[in-house]
Design an enzyme around this catalytic site. Structure first.
Site, PDB file in Angstrom:
ATOM      1  N   GLY A  54       0.830  -1.191   0.000  1.00 13.80           N
ATOM      2  CA  GLY A  54       0.000   0.000   0.000  1.00 13.80           C
ATOM      3  C   GLY A  54       0.866   1.243   0.000  1.00 13.80           C
ATOM      4  O   GLY A  54       2.066   1.165  -0.257  1.00 13.80           O
ATOM      5  N   HIS A  55       0.240   2.372   0.301  1.00 13.00           N
ATOM      6  CA  HIS A  55       0.952   3.649   0.214  1.00 13.00           C
ATOM      7  C   HIS A  55       1.308   4.227   1.578  1.00 13.00           C
ATOM      8  O   HIS A  55       1.761   5.364   1.673  1.00 13.00           O
ATOM      9  CB  HIS A  55       0.144   4.657  -0.602  1.00 13.00           C
ATOM     10  CG  HIS A  55       0.001   4.276  -2.053  1.00 13.00           C
ATOM     11  ND1 HIS A  55      -0.676   5.045  -2.972  1.00 13.00           N
ATOM     12  CD2 HIS A  55       0.463   3.193  -2.747  1.00 13.00           C
ATOM     13  CE1 HIS A  55      -0.627   4.446  -4.165  1.00 13.00           C
ATOM     14  NE2 HIS A  55       0.044   3.324  -4.045  1.00 13.00           N
TER      15      HIS A  55
END
Ligand SMILES: *[C@@H]1O[C@H](CO)[C@@H](O)[C@H](O)[C@H]1NC(C)=O
Ligand SMILES: *[C@@H]1O[C@H](CO)[C@@H](O)[C@H](O)[C@H]1NC(C)=O
Length: 394
Positions: A237-238
Protein backbone atom coordinates in the site's frame (compact mmCIF):
# COMPACT_ATOMS: atom_id res chain seq x y z
CA UNK A 1 -36.53 -17.35 51.57
CA UNK A 2 -38.73 -14.32 51.82
CA UNK A 3 -40.90 -13.24 48.95
CA UNK A 4 -39.15 -9.88 49.01
CA UNK A 5 -35.75 -11.44 48.33
CA UNK A 6 -37.20 -13.55 45.53
CA UNK A 7 -38.67 -10.47 43.90
CA UNK A 8 -35.32 -8.70 44.11
CA UNK A 9 -33.56 -11.73 42.65
CA UNK A 10 -36.05 -11.91 39.80
CA UNK A 11 -35.72 -8.20 39.10
CA UNK A 12 -31.93 -8.53 38.98
CA UNK A 13 -32.22 -11.53 36.65
CA UNK A 14 -34.48 -9.63 34.26
CA UNK A 15 -32.15 -6.64 34.34
CA UNK A 16 -29.12 -8.83 33.66
CA UNK A 17 -30.85 -10.74 30.86
CA UNK A 18 -31.97 -7.58 29.12
CA UNK A 19 -28.36 -6.41 29.12
CA UNK A 20 -26.68 -9.65 28.16
CA UNK A 21 -29.05 -11.14 25.64
CA UNK A 22 -29.85 -9.29 22.50
CA UNK A 23 -32.89 -10.22 20.52
CA UNK A 24 -31.62 -12.07 17.45
CA UNK A 25 -32.78 -11.26 13.92
CA UNK A 26 -31.39 -13.77 11.42
CA UNK A 27 -31.42 -12.65 7.78
CA UNK A 28 -32.43 -16.14 6.63
CA UNK A 29 -35.70 -15.74 8.57
CA UNK A 30 -36.52 -12.96 6.11
CA UNK A 31 -35.63 -14.96 3.02
CA UNK A 32 -31.88 -14.46 2.64
CA UNK A 33 -30.40 -17.48 0.83
CA UNK A 34 -26.78 -18.35 0.17
CA UNK A 35 -25.66 -17.62 -3.41
CA UNK A 36 -28.79 -15.58 -4.09
CA UNK A 37 -29.58 -11.88 -4.02
CA UNK A 38 -30.41 -11.22 -0.37
CA UNK A 39 -30.56 -7.44 -0.45
CA UNK A 40 -34.23 -7.11 0.47
CA UNK A 41 -33.87 -9.67 3.27
CA UNK A 42 -30.91 -7.79 4.73
CA UNK A 43 -32.72 -4.45 4.63
CA UNK A 44 -35.88 -5.90 6.14
CA UNK A 45 -33.94 -7.62 8.92
CA UNK A 46 -32.03 -4.46 9.77
CA UNK A 47 -35.27 -2.52 9.90
CA UNK A 48 -36.84 -4.97 12.35
CA UNK A 49 -33.76 -5.07 14.56
CA UNK A 50 -33.34 -1.31 14.49
CA UNK A 51 -36.94 -0.88 15.65
CA UNK A 52 -36.44 -3.22 18.60
CA UNK A 53 -36.92 -1.37 21.88
CA UNK A 54 -34.21 -3.55 23.48
CA UNK A 55 -30.71 -4.54 22.39
CA UNK A 56 -30.80 -6.38 19.05
CA UNK A 57 -28.50 -8.46 16.90
CA UNK A 58 -28.67 -8.95 13.15
CA UNK A 59 -27.06 -12.27 12.22
CA UNK A 60 -25.71 -13.15 8.79
CA UNK A 61 -24.80 -16.84 9.08
CA UNK A 62 -22.08 -18.65 7.13
CA UNK A 63 -22.52 -18.66 3.36
CA UNK A 64 -22.20 -16.14 0.55
CA UNK A 65 -25.07 -13.66 0.41
CA UNK A 66 -25.25 -11.38 -2.62
CA UNK A 67 -26.09 -7.77 -1.86
CA UNK A 68 -26.53 -5.20 -4.62
CA UNK A 69 -26.40 -2.19 -2.28
CA UNK A 70 -27.60 -1.66 1.28
CA UNK A 71 -27.91 1.46 3.40
CA UNK A 72 -28.51 0.32 6.97
CA UNK A 73 -30.25 3.32 8.35
CA UNK A 74 -30.54 4.56 11.92
CA UNK A 75 -31.27 5.93 14.33
CA UNK A 76 -32.16 2.69 16.11
CA UNK A 77 -34.21 2.41 19.29
CA UNK A 78 -31.51 0.52 21.21
CA UNK A 79 -27.92 -0.69 20.79
CA UNK A 80 -27.59 -2.90 17.72
CA UNK A 81 -25.05 -5.53 16.70
CA UNK A 82 -24.35 -6.54 13.13
CA UNK A 83 -22.89 -10.03 13.39
CA UNK A 84 -21.38 -11.14 10.09
CA UNK A 85 -20.33 -14.77 10.07
CA UNK A 86 -20.62 -15.34 6.34
CA UNK A 87 -19.77 -13.22 3.33
CA UNK A 88 -21.66 -10.31 1.85
CA UNK A 89 -20.74 -10.17 -1.82
CA UNK A 90 -21.07 -7.17 -4.13
CA UNK A 91 -22.03 -7.50 -7.79
CA UNK A 92 -19.12 -7.15 -10.23
CA UNK A 93 -19.01 -4.13 -12.52
CA UNK A 94 -20.86 -4.98 -15.72
CA UNK A 95 -23.25 -7.45 -14.11
CA UNK A 96 -26.97 -6.67 -14.21
CA UNK A 97 -27.08 -6.07 -10.47
CA UNK A 98 -24.27 -3.51 -10.38
CA UNK A 99 -25.76 -0.19 -9.31
CA UNK A 100 -22.72 2.10 -9.55
CA UNK A 101 -22.65 5.12 -7.24
CA UNK A 102 -20.24 5.63 -4.36
CA UNK A 103 -21.77 3.30 -1.77
CA UNK A 104 -22.10 -0.43 -1.39
CA UNK A 105 -22.81 -1.09 2.31
CA UNK A 106 -23.43 1.88 4.61
CA UNK A 107 -24.27 2.24 8.28
CA UNK A 108 -25.93 5.61 8.56
CA UNK A 109 -26.73 7.58 11.69
CA UNK A 110 -26.38 4.72 14.19
CA UNK A 111 -25.46 5.06 17.86
CA UNK A 112 -24.09 2.08 19.83
CA UNK A 113 -23.42 -0.11 16.80
CA UNK A 114 -21.23 -3.19 17.07
CA UNK A 115 -20.03 -4.87 13.89
CA UNK A 116 -18.69 -8.31 14.77
CA UNK A 117 -18.09 -11.83 13.49
CA UNK A 118 -15.28 -13.15 11.35
CA UNK A 119 -17.15 -12.60 8.09
CA UNK A 120 -16.17 -10.79 4.92
CA UNK A 121 -17.42 -7.76 3.00
CA UNK A 122 -16.38 -8.83 -0.51
CA UNK A 123 -16.48 -5.90 -2.94
CA UNK A 124 -15.47 -7.93 -6.03
CA UNK A 125 -13.28 -4.99 -6.97
CA UNK A 126 -11.15 -6.70 -9.59
CA UNK A 127 -14.02 -6.08 -12.01
CA UNK A 128 -13.51 -2.33 -11.48
CA UNK A 129 -9.74 -1.98 -11.24
CA UNK A 130 -9.13 -3.18 -14.79
CA UNK A 131 -10.85 -0.07 -16.06
CA UNK A 132 -8.40 2.78 -15.85
CA UNK A 133 -8.72 5.00 -12.82
CA UNK A 134 -6.69 8.05 -13.80
CA UNK A 135 -8.91 10.75 -12.40
CA UNK A 136 -10.22 11.17 -8.89
CA UNK A 137 -13.67 11.91 -10.29
CA UNK A 138 -13.88 8.53 -11.99
CA UNK A 139 -12.34 6.65 -9.06
CA UNK A 140 -14.57 8.54 -6.62
CA UNK A 141 -17.75 7.39 -8.26
CA UNK A 142 -17.01 3.75 -7.52
CA UNK A 143 -18.66 2.15 -4.51
CA UNK A 144 -16.85 2.29 -1.19
CA UNK A 145 -17.12 -1.10 0.52
CA UNK A 146 -18.32 0.00 3.98
CA UNK A 147 -19.38 3.50 4.95
CA UNK A 148 -19.86 4.63 8.51
CA UNK A 149 -21.76 7.90 8.17
CA UNK A 150 -22.52 9.68 11.46
CA UNK A 151 -21.92 6.54 13.49
CA UNK A 152 -21.17 7.12 17.18
CA UNK A 153 -20.10 5.13 20.25
CA UNK A 154 -19.45 2.09 18.13
CA UNK A 155 -17.08 -0.83 17.68
CA UNK A 156 -16.05 -2.66 14.52
CA UNK A 157 -14.17 -5.85 15.22
CA UNK A 158 -12.91 -9.04 13.58
CA UNK A 159 -14.52 -8.51 10.17
CA UNK A 160 -12.62 -8.33 6.86
CA UNK A 161 -13.10 -6.02 3.90
CA UNK A 162 -11.88 -7.67 0.73
CA UNK A 163 -11.30 -6.34 -2.79
CA UNK A 164 -13.19 -3.07 -2.48
CA UNK A 165 -13.90 -1.27 -5.75
CA UNK A 166 -12.80 2.00 -4.11
CA UNK A 167 -11.93 2.65 -0.39
CA UNK A 168 -12.50 -0.28 1.94
CA UNK A 169 -13.88 1.89 4.75
CA UNK A 170 -14.92 5.52 4.98
CA UNK A 171 -15.75 7.10 8.34
CA UNK A 172 -17.57 10.43 8.07
CA UNK A 173 -18.98 12.45 10.94
CA UNK A 174 -18.10 9.74 13.46
CA UNK A 175 -17.46 10.06 17.19
CA UNK A 176 -16.04 7.42 19.51
CA UNK A 177 -15.65 4.67 16.92
CA UNK A 178 -13.13 1.87 17.50
CA UNK A 179 -11.82 -0.58 14.93
CA UNK A 180 -10.28 -3.60 16.56
CA UNK A 181 -8.75 -6.63 14.85
CA UNK A 182 -10.07 -5.32 11.56
CA UNK A 183 -8.67 -6.55 8.24
CA UNK A 184 -8.64 -5.05 4.77
CA UNK A 185 -7.22 -7.03 1.88
CA UNK A 186 -6.74 -6.10 -1.77
CA UNK A 187 -3.81 -6.44 -4.20
CA UNK A 188 -0.98 -3.88 -4.09
CA UNK A 189 -1.86 -2.66 -7.57
CA UNK A 190 -5.58 -2.06 -6.96
CA UNK A 191 -6.21 1.69 -7.50
CA UNK A 192 -7.67 3.99 -4.83
CA UNK A 193 -8.39 1.20 -2.37
CA UNK A 194 -7.53 3.10 0.84
CA UNK A 195 -7.93 0.89 3.91
CA UNK A 196 -9.67 3.22 6.34
CA UNK A 197 -10.33 6.86 5.46
CA UNK A 198 -11.45 9.15 8.27
CA UNK A 199 -12.93 12.59 7.77
CA UNK A 200 -14.76 15.11 9.97
CA UNK A 201 -14.69 12.70 12.89
CA UNK A 202 -13.61 12.83 16.53
CA UNK A 203 -12.16 10.08 18.69
CA UNK A 204 -11.67 7.29 16.19
CA UNK A 205 -9.32 4.46 17.15
CA UNK A 206 -7.82 1.84 14.86
CA UNK A 207 -6.22 -0.88 16.95
CA UNK A 208 -4.50 -4.22 16.25
CA UNK A 209 -5.53 -4.24 12.62
CA UNK A 210 -4.00 -5.43 9.37
CA UNK A 211 -4.36 -3.56 6.11
CA UNK A 212 -2.94 -4.91 2.84
CA UNK A 213 -4.11 -2.81 -0.06
CA UNK A 214 -3.32 -0.72 -3.14
CA UNK A 215 -3.53 2.79 -1.70
CA UNK A 216 -3.18 4.43 1.74
CA UNK A 217 -3.40 2.06 4.69
CA UNK A 218 -5.07 4.72 6.82
CA UNK A 219 -5.80 8.19 5.47
CA UNK A 220 -6.93 11.02 7.68
CA UNK A 221 -8.79 13.87 6.05
CA UNK A 222 -9.90 17.31 7.17
CA UNK A 223 -11.91 17.77 10.35
CA UNK A 224 -10.35 14.72 12.04
CA UNK A 225 -9.62 15.12 15.76
CA UNK A 226 -8.27 12.76 18.42
CA UNK A 227 -7.44 9.92 16.07
CA UNK A 228 -5.42 6.97 17.41
CA UNK A 229 -3.79 4.37 15.19
CA UNK A 230 -2.08 1.72 17.32
CA UNK A 231 -0.49 -1.63 16.45
CA UNK A 232 -1.62 -1.55 12.86
CA UNK A 233 0.33 -3.50 10.24
CA UNK A 234 0.29 -2.02 6.74
CA UNK A 235 1.51 -3.32 3.42
CA UNK A 236 1.41 -3.49 0.57
CA UNK A 237 0.00 0.00 0.00
CA UNK A 238 0.95 3.65 0.21
CA UNK A 239 1.46 3.93 3.98
CA UNK A 240 -0.23 5.97 6.70
CA UNK A 241 -1.24 9.45 5.57
CA UNK A 242 -2.57 12.67 6.96
CA UNK A 243 -4.29 14.31 3.99
CA UNK A 244 -4.24 15.13 1.36
CA UNK A 245 -5.28 18.55 2.65
CA UNK A 246 -6.00 21.88 1.01
CA UNK A 247 -7.68 20.72 -2.14
CA UNK A 248 -11.14 22.02 -1.27
CA UNK A 249 -12.43 25.27 0.31
CA UNK A 250 -13.57 25.36 3.97
CA UNK A 251 -11.61 22.36 5.16
CA UNK A 252 -11.76 21.88 8.94
CA UNK A 253 -8.59 21.60 11.07
CA UNK A 254 -6.86 18.29 11.66
CA UNK A 255 -5.81 18.06 15.29
CA UNK A 256 -4.50 15.38 17.62
CA UNK A 257 -3.32 12.40 15.58
CA UNK A 258 -1.41 9.65 17.39
CA UNK A 259 0.15 6.85 15.35
CA UNK A 260 2.05 4.43 17.59
CA UNK A 261 3.47 0.91 17.50
CA UNK A 262 2.76 0.36 13.81
CA UNK A 263 4.66 -1.73 11.27
CA UNK A 264 4.87 -0.89 7.57
CA UNK A 265 6.00 -3.57 5.15
CA UNK A 266 6.94 -2.92 1.49
CA UNK A 267 4.82 0.22 1.32
CA UNK A 268 5.39 3.07 -1.14
CA UNK A 269 5.57 5.56 1.77
CA UNK A 270 5.86 5.28 5.51
CA UNK A 271 4.22 7.97 7.61
CA UNK A 272 3.42 11.16 5.74
CA UNK A 273 1.52 14.42 5.74
CA UNK A 274 0.48 15.64 2.31
CA UNK A 275 -1.00 18.98 1.26
CA UNK A 276 -1.69 20.44 -2.17
CA UNK A 277 0.22 23.40 -3.53
CA UNK A 278 -1.76 26.38 -4.86
CA UNK A 279 -4.29 25.35 -2.24
CA UNK A 280 -7.08 26.47 0.04
CA UNK A 281 -6.19 27.36 3.65
CA UNK A 282 -6.18 24.79 6.42
CA UNK A 283 -4.32 23.65 9.51
CA UNK A 284 -2.98 20.39 10.87
CA UNK A 285 -1.38 20.28 14.30
CA UNK A 286 -0.48 17.97 17.14
CA UNK A 287 0.45 15.01 14.95
CA UNK A 288 2.64 12.34 16.51
CA UNK A 289 4.25 9.26 14.99
CA UNK A 290 6.02 7.08 17.54
CA UNK A 291 7.53 3.59 17.67
CA UNK A 292 7.15 2.77 13.99
CA UNK A 293 8.95 -0.11 12.28
CA UNK A 294 9.69 0.18 8.56
CA UNK A 295 10.51 -2.87 6.45
CA UNK A 296 11.67 -1.98 2.94
CA UNK A 297 9.55 1.17 2.86
CA UNK A 298 9.86 4.05 0.37
CA UNK A 299 9.91 7.61 1.78
CA UNK A 300 9.63 6.40 5.39
CA UNK A 301 9.33 9.88 6.93
CA UNK A 302 7.65 12.38 4.64
CA UNK A 303 6.03 15.79 4.83
CA UNK A 304 4.99 16.73 1.33
CA UNK A 305 3.43 20.16 0.94
CA UNK A 306 3.98 19.94 -2.80
CA UNK A 307 1.72 16.92 -3.17
CA UNK A 308 0.61 16.75 -6.76
CA UNK A 309 0.11 13.18 -7.88
CA UNK A 310 -0.74 13.78 -11.52
CA UNK A 311 1.37 16.94 -11.98
CA UNK A 312 -1.76 18.99 -12.53
CA UNK A 313 -0.88 21.76 -10.08
CA UNK A 314 1.01 25.00 -10.04
CA UNK A 315 3.99 24.27 -7.81
CA UNK A 316 4.98 27.94 -7.86
CA UNK A 317 2.09 28.84 -5.57
CA UNK A 318 2.80 27.36 -2.12
CA UNK A 319 0.38 25.37 0.00
CA UNK A 320 -1.73 27.42 2.40
CA UNK A 321 -2.08 24.60 4.92
CA UNK A 322 -0.26 25.39 8.17
CA UNK A 323 1.47 22.43 9.78
CA UNK A 324 2.65 22.59 13.41
CA UNK A 325 3.56 20.47 16.44
CA UNK A 326 4.60 17.34 14.61
CA UNK A 327 6.85 14.64 16.03
CA UNK A 328 8.54 11.57 14.60
CA UNK A 329 9.98 9.48 17.43
CA UNK A 330 11.62 6.05 17.35
CA UNK A 331 11.21 5.43 13.63
CA UNK A 332 13.40 2.48 12.67
CA UNK A 333 14.02 -0.20 10.07
CA UNK A 334 14.82 -0.18 6.40
CA UNK A 335 14.09 2.12 3.49
CA UNK A 336 13.81 1.24 -0.20
CA UNK A 337 14.55 4.83 -1.28
CA UNK A 338 17.84 6.65 -0.52
CA UNK A 339 15.92 9.70 0.72
CA UNK A 340 14.67 8.38 4.05
CA UNK A 341 13.60 11.60 5.76
CA UNK A 342 12.06 14.24 3.52
CA UNK A 343 10.38 17.28 5.02
CA UNK A 344 9.06 19.59 2.31
CA UNK A 345 7.10 22.41 3.89
CA UNK A 346 5.33 25.41 2.44
CA UNK A 347 7.25 28.57 1.68
CA UNK A 348 4.20 30.60 2.65
CA UNK A 349 3.74 28.77 5.98
CA UNK A 350 6.94 26.99 7.07
CA UNK A 351 6.26 24.01 9.35
CA UNK A 352 6.42 24.95 13.04
CA UNK A 353 7.77 22.81 15.86
CA UNK A 354 8.77 19.61 14.06
CA UNK A 355 10.63 17.08 16.23
CA UNK A 356 12.82 14.23 15.01
CA UNK A 357 13.93 11.89 17.79
CA UNK A 358 15.64 8.51 17.49
CA UNK A 359 15.49 7.97 13.75
CA UNK A 360 17.31 4.85 12.62
CA UNK A 361 16.70 4.01 8.97
CA UNK A 362 19.06 1.99 6.84
CA UNK A 363 18.95 1.05 3.21
CA UNK A 364 17.16 -2.20 2.48
CA UNK A 365 19.39 -2.52 -0.60
CA UNK A 366 23.09 -3.38 -0.42
CA UNK A 367 24.12 -0.79 2.13
CA UNK A 368 23.63 2.38 0.07
CA UNK A 369 23.81 5.78 1.74
CA UNK A 370 20.56 7.17 3.12
CA UNK A 371 19.91 10.90 3.27
CA UNK A 372 17.52 13.51 4.59
CA UNK A 373 16.21 16.72 3.11
CA UNK A 374 14.34 19.70 4.53
CA UNK A 375 12.66 22.66 2.93
CA UNK A 376 11.05 25.51 4.87
CA UNK A 377 11.43 23.71 8.19
CA UNK A 378 14.06 23.57 10.96
CA UNK A 379 13.36 20.38 12.87
CA UNK A 380 14.47 19.93 16.47
CA UNK A 381 16.55 16.77 16.57
CA UNK A 382 17.67 14.51 19.40
CA UNK A 383 18.85 10.95 20.02
CA UNK A 384 19.96 8.68 17.19
CA UNK A 385 19.87 10.31 13.78
CA UNK A 386 20.43 7.97 10.84
CA UNK A 387 20.39 9.47 8.28
CA UNK A 388 22.19 12.57 9.53
CA UNK A 389 19.61 15.30 10.01
CA UNK A 390 19.27 18.00 7.43
CA UNK A 391 21.07 21.12 8.55
CA UNK A 392 19.94 23.56 5.93
CA UNK A 393 16.46 24.45 4.88
CA UNK A 394 17.27 24.86 1.19
C1 LIG B 1 -17.60 4.91 23.43
O1 LIG B 1 -18.25 3.82 22.83
C2 LIG B 1 -18.18 2.63 23.58
C3 LIG B 1 -18.77 1.51 22.74
O2 LIG B 1 -20.13 1.69 22.57
C4 LIG B 1 -18.89 2.82 24.90
O3 LIG B 1 -18.76 1.66 25.67
C5 LIG B 1 -18.27 3.99 25.64
O4 LIG B 1 -18.99 4.26 26.81
C6 LIG B 1 -18.27 5.24 24.76
N1 LIG B 1 -17.51 6.28 25.40
C7 LIG B 1 -18.03 7.48 25.63
C8 LIG B 1 -17.11 8.48 26.25
O5 LIG B 1 -19.17 7.78 25.34
C1 LIG C 1 1.78 23.71 19.67
O1 LIG C 1 2.37 23.36 20.90
C2 LIG C 1 2.59 24.50 21.72
C3 LIG C 1 3.39 24.05 22.92
O2 LIG C 1 2.97 22.79 23.40
C4 LIG C 1 1.24 25.09 22.11
O3 LIG C 1 1.40 26.22 22.91
C5 LIG C 1 0.52 25.50 20.81
O4 LIG C 1 -0.78 25.95 21.12
C6 LIG C 1 0.41 24.34 19.86
N1 LIG C 1 -0.09 24.83 18.60
C7 LIG C 1 -1.14 24.27 17.99
C8 LIG C 1 -1.56 24.91 16.73
O5 LIG C 1 -1.70 23.29 18.44
Amino acid sequence: MSLKLNVIALALLVLFASHANAQVFDVTANGARPNADSTQALLATWKQACASPTRSKVVVPKGIFMITKAILQGPCKAPIEFNLQGTLQAPPVGSGNFKGGDTWIAFDNVNFLTVSGFGVFDGQGSSAWGQKCDHTELCGSRPINIRFDFVTNSIVQDVTSRDSKQFHVNVLGGRNVTFHNFKAIAPGNSPNTDGIHIGRSTDVKILNSNIQTGDDCVSIGDGSKQITVTKVTCGPGHGISIGSLGKYPNEQPVQGIFVTGCTLINTQNGVRIKTWPNSYPGTASDIHFEDIVMENVGNPVLIDQEYCPRNECNLKVPSKVKLSNISFKSIRGTTSTPLAVNLVCSQAFPCQNVILQDINLRSSGSGGQVTSHCKNVKPTVSGTQIPAPCLTTG
